[in-house]
Scaffold this motif. Structure first.
Motif, PDB file in Angstrom:
ATOM      1  N   LEU A  60       6.684 -11.086  -4.103  1.00 55.36           N
ATOM      2  CA  LEU A  60       6.525 -10.307  -5.330  1.00 55.36           C
ATOM      3  C   LEU A  60       7.747  -9.427  -5.543  1.00 55.36           C
ATOM      4  O   LEU A  60       7.857  -8.347  -4.947  1.00 55.36           O
ATOM      5  CB  LEU A  60       5.266  -9.442  -5.254  1.00 55.36           C
ATOM      6  N   PRO A  61       8.708  -9.851  -6.378  1.00 59.88           N
ATOM      7  CA  PRO A  61       9.872  -9.019  -6.661  1.00 59.88           C
ATOM      8  C   PRO A  61       9.446  -7.649  -7.196  1.00 59.88           C
ATOM      9  O   PRO A  61       8.541  -7.539  -8.010  1.00 59.88           O
ATOM     10  CB  PRO A  61      10.617  -9.818  -7.735  1.00 59.88           C
ATOM     11  N   GLY A  62      10.098  -6.612  -6.693  1.00 57.86           N
ATOM     12  CA  GLY A  62       9.769  -5.264  -7.153  1.00 57.86           C
ATOM     13  C   GLY A  62       8.601  -4.638  -6.440  1.00 57.86           C
ATOM     14  O   GLY A  62       8.101  -3.590  -6.867  1.00 57.86           O
ATOM     15  N   LEU A  63       8.151  -5.229  -5.328  1.00 55.65           N
ATOM     16  CA  LEU A  63       6.976  -4.698  -4.626  1.00 55.65           C
ATOM     17  C   LEU A  63       7.184  -3.254  -4.176  1.00 55.65           C
ATOM     18  O   LEU A  63       6.283  -2.424  -4.303  1.00 55.65           O
ATOM     19  CB  LEU A  63       6.642  -5.577  -3.425  1.00 55.65           C
ATOM     20  N   GLU A  64       8.357  -2.943  -3.648  1.00 57.57           N
ATOM     21  CA  GLU A  64       8.588  -1.584  -3.157  1.00 57.57           C
ATOM     22  C   GLU A  64       8.434  -0.566  -4.278  1.00 57.57           C
ATOM     23  O   GLU A  64       7.842   0.502  -4.082  1.00 57.57           O
ATOM     24  CB  GLU A  64       9.977  -1.478  -2.520  1.00 57.57           C
ATOM     25  N   ALA A  65       8.950  -0.867  -5.457  1.00 59.93           N
ATOM     26  CA  ALA A  65       8.832   0.055  -6.590  1.00 59.93           C
ATOM     27  C   ALA A  65       7.371   0.228  -6.999  1.00 59.93           C
ATOM     28  O   ALA A  65       6.941   1.332  -7.364  1.00 59.93           O
ATOM     29  CB  ALA A  65       9.655  -0.455  -7.770  1.00 59.93           C
ATOM     30  N   ILE A  66       6.599  -0.851  -6.942  1.00 59.52           N
ATOM     31  CA  ILE A  66       5.176  -0.778  -7.277  1.00 59.52           C
ATOM     32  C   ILE A  66       4.447   0.142  -6.294  1.00 59.52           C
ATOM     33  O   ILE A  66       3.634   0.985  -6.689  1.00 59.52           O
ATOM     34  CB  ILE A  66       4.553  -2.179  -7.271  1.00 59.52           C
ATOM     35  N   MET A  67       4.760   0.000  -5.005  1.00 62.00           N
ATOM     36  CA  MET A  67       4.104   0.848  -4.011  1.00 62.00           C
ATOM     37  C   MET A  67       4.564   2.300  -4.129  1.00 62.00           C
ATOM     38  O   MET A  67       3.779   3.232  -3.936  1.00 62.00           O
ATOM     39  CB  MET A  67       4.361   0.295  -2.611  1.00 62.00           C
ATOM     40  N   ASP A  68       5.840   2.502  -4.441  1.00 60.69           N
ATOM     41  CA  ASP A  68       6.334   3.869  -4.642  1.00 60.69           C
ATOM     42  C   ASP A  68       5.570   4.558  -5.769  1.00 60.69           C
ATOM     43  O   ASP A  68       5.188   5.735  -5.664  1.00 60.69           O
ATOM     44  CB  ASP A  68       7.825   3.847  -4.971  1.00 60.69           C
ATOM     45  N   GLU A  69       5.366   3.835  -6.875  1.00 66.85           N
ATOM     46  CA  GLU A  69       4.646   4.416  -8.015  1.00 66.85           C
ATOM     47  C   GLU A  69       3.216   4.743  -7.622  1.00 66.85           C
ATOM     48  O   GLU A  69       2.688   5.800  -7.997  1.00 66.85           O
ATOM     49  CB  GLU A  69       4.687   3.435  -9.192  1.00 66.85           C
ATOM     50  N   ARG A  70       2.568   3.858  -6.878  1.00 67.10           N
ATOM     51  CA  ARG A  70       1.199   4.110  -6.425  1.00 67.10           C
ATOM     52  C   ARG A  70       1.131   5.346  -5.539  1.00 67.10           C
ATOM     53  O   ARG A  70       0.241   6.198  -5.687  1.00 67.10           O
ATOM     54  CB  ARG A  70       0.708   2.875  -5.664  1.00 67.10           C
ATOM     55  N   ASP A  71       2.088   5.466  -4.610  1.00 68.83           N
ATOM     56  CA  ASP A  71       2.065   6.576  -3.660  1.00 68.83           C
ATOM     57  C   ASP A  71       2.161   7.935  -4.349  1.00 68.83           C
ATOM     58  O   ASP A  71       1.611   8.929  -3.861  1.00 68.83           O
ATOM     59  CB  ASP A  71       3.206   6.426  -2.654  1.00 68.83           C
ATOM     60  N   LYS A  72       2.846   7.993  -5.494  1.00 68.55           N
ATOM     61  CA  LYS A  72       2.984   9.259  -6.208  1.00 68.55           C
ATOM     62  C   LYS A  72       1.634   9.790  -6.680  1.00 68.55           C
ATOM     63  O   LYS A  72       1.473  10.995  -6.904  1.00 68.55           O
ATOM     64  CB  LYS A  72       3.908   9.075  -7.421  1.00 68.55           C
ATOM     65  N   ARG A  73       0.661   8.897  -6.874  1.00 63.47           N
ATOM     66  CA  ARG A  73      -0.649   9.298  -7.397  1.00 63.47           C
ATOM     67  C   ARG A  73      -1.644   9.684  -6.318  1.00 63.47           C
ATOM     68  O   ARG A  73      -2.732  10.153  -6.620  1.00 63.47           O
ATOM     69  CB  ARG A  73      -1.226   8.176  -8.260  1.00 63.47           C
ATOM     70  N   PHE A  74      -1.279   9.495  -5.047  1.00 58.88           N
ATOM     71  CA  PHE A  74      -2.197   9.811  -3.959  1.00 58.88           C
ATOM     72  C   PHE A  74      -1.499  10.741  -2.968  1.00 58.88           C
ATOM     73  O   PHE A  74      -0.554  10.335  -2.285  1.00 58.88           O
ATOM     74  CB  PHE A  74      -2.652   8.538  -3.240  1.00 58.88           C
ATOM     75  N   PRO A  75      -1.937  12.005  -2.870  1.00 53.77           N
ATOM     76  CA  PRO A  75      -1.300  12.961  -1.960  1.00 53.77           C
ATOM     77  C   PRO A  75      -1.262  12.436  -0.518  1.00 53.77           C
ATOM     78  O   PRO A  75      -2.238  11.873  -0.025  1.00 53.77           O
ATOM     79  CB  PRO A  75      -2.210  14.196  -2.059  1.00 53.77           C
ATOM     80  N   GLY A  76      -0.119  12.617   0.119  1.00 54.59           N
ATOM     81  CA  GLY A  76       0.012  12.222   1.516  1.00 54.59           C
ATOM     82  C   GLY A  76       0.223  10.742   1.733  1.00 54.59           C
ATOM     83  O   GLY A  76       0.305  10.285   2.874  1.00 54.59           O
ATOM     84  N   CYS A  77       0.311   9.973   0.650  1.00 55.37           N
ATOM     85  CA  CYS A  77       0.442   8.519   0.771  1.00 55.37           C
ATOM     86  C   CYS A  77       1.916   8.132   0.740  1.00 55.37           C
ATOM     87  O   CYS A  77       2.632   8.444  -0.213  1.00 55.37           O
ATOM     88  CB  CYS A  77      -0.314   7.829  -0.364  1.00 55.37           C
TER      89      CYS A  77
END
Length: 225
Positions: free
Chosen positions: A180-197
């Motif tokens: 999945l190209p861009g996976l790291e960016a997708i996970m980075d965006e998700r992590d911003k919405r969950f404290p401590g993630c």
């Protein structure tokens, strides 16, 4: 590419005061035992078995039916107006191995999800010490890494559908980052919405989790070419 997780767009009028009052009364008097078995909130990403370029974020609310079988309700986000988008079942290896081959091909492994840091248990509160939560989460991931999952999504929210249209869609997970190209960016965006993630920190913490051998019939989406 991005996972589609924005505010829900659903057909119909906003809920009325009458509906809210009736639902409040029902919630105070009826038995919701099946929903009360949920004991874990997991967040990860699924791709369509029919089109692995399409990715959807899913919040899993899971409970145990037995020591060997879990069931999860999947929502598009974490809020009272979240849409129920699918279901996932998770089973231990000895049950998976007992299935016929055609059935086994519908299931996916969790090894990459766990070891990469893609699969997370969002921290319930900033008041929970980070070290304590990391320890508890890692212990749970050491169990999840062994499981096989079968997922169907009922609502194709990534298309912008206002209702759950069409047939249920078999989903799967990733087995390698390059799928999945861009996976790291997708996970980075998700992590911003969950404290401590922080998936990178979780990846480091989980290096010590032993990787089980994956059955050759699992993750069929990637093996069929």
């Amino acid at each position: 590419m991005e996972a589609k997780t924005g505010g829900p767009t659903v057909a119909g009028e906003p809920r009325s005061t009458k509906s809210a009052v009736l639902e409040t009364g029902a919630a105070m008097t009826q038995d919701f035992s099946p929903l009360q078995t949920a004991c874990a909130h997991l967040n990860a990403f699924h791709v369509y078995a029919s089109d692995p370029s399409r990715v959807v974020e899913a919040n899993h609310y899971c409970g145990h039916l037995t020591e060997d079988v879990r069931q999860c309700l999947l929502y598009d986000r974490v809020s009272p107006d979240a849409r129920l988008i699918g279901i996932e079942y998770m089973i231990k290896p000895h049950l998976y191995e007992s299935l016929p081959q055609d059935e086994r091909r519908l299931w996916h492994s969790h090894v990459f999800e766990v070891k990469s840091g893609m699969l997370v248990m969002p921290q319930p509160s900033a008041l929970v010490p980070q070290a304590a939560w990391d320890k508890a989460e890692t212990e749970e991931m050491a169990e999840v890494v062994k499981l096989y999952g079968k997922v169907y999504h009922l609502w194709q929210v990534d298309r912008g559908d206002k209702l759950p249209l069409g047939e249920p869609q078999l989903m799967t997970s990733l087995t390698a980052a390059e799928q999945l190209p861009g996976l790291e960016a997708i996970m980075d965006e998700r992590d911003k919405r969950f404290p401590g993630c922080d998936w990178r920190r979780k990846r480091e913490i989980r290096k010590e989790i032993e990787e089980p051998e994956i059955h050759p019939d699992a993750d069929y989406t990637w093996k069929k070419g």
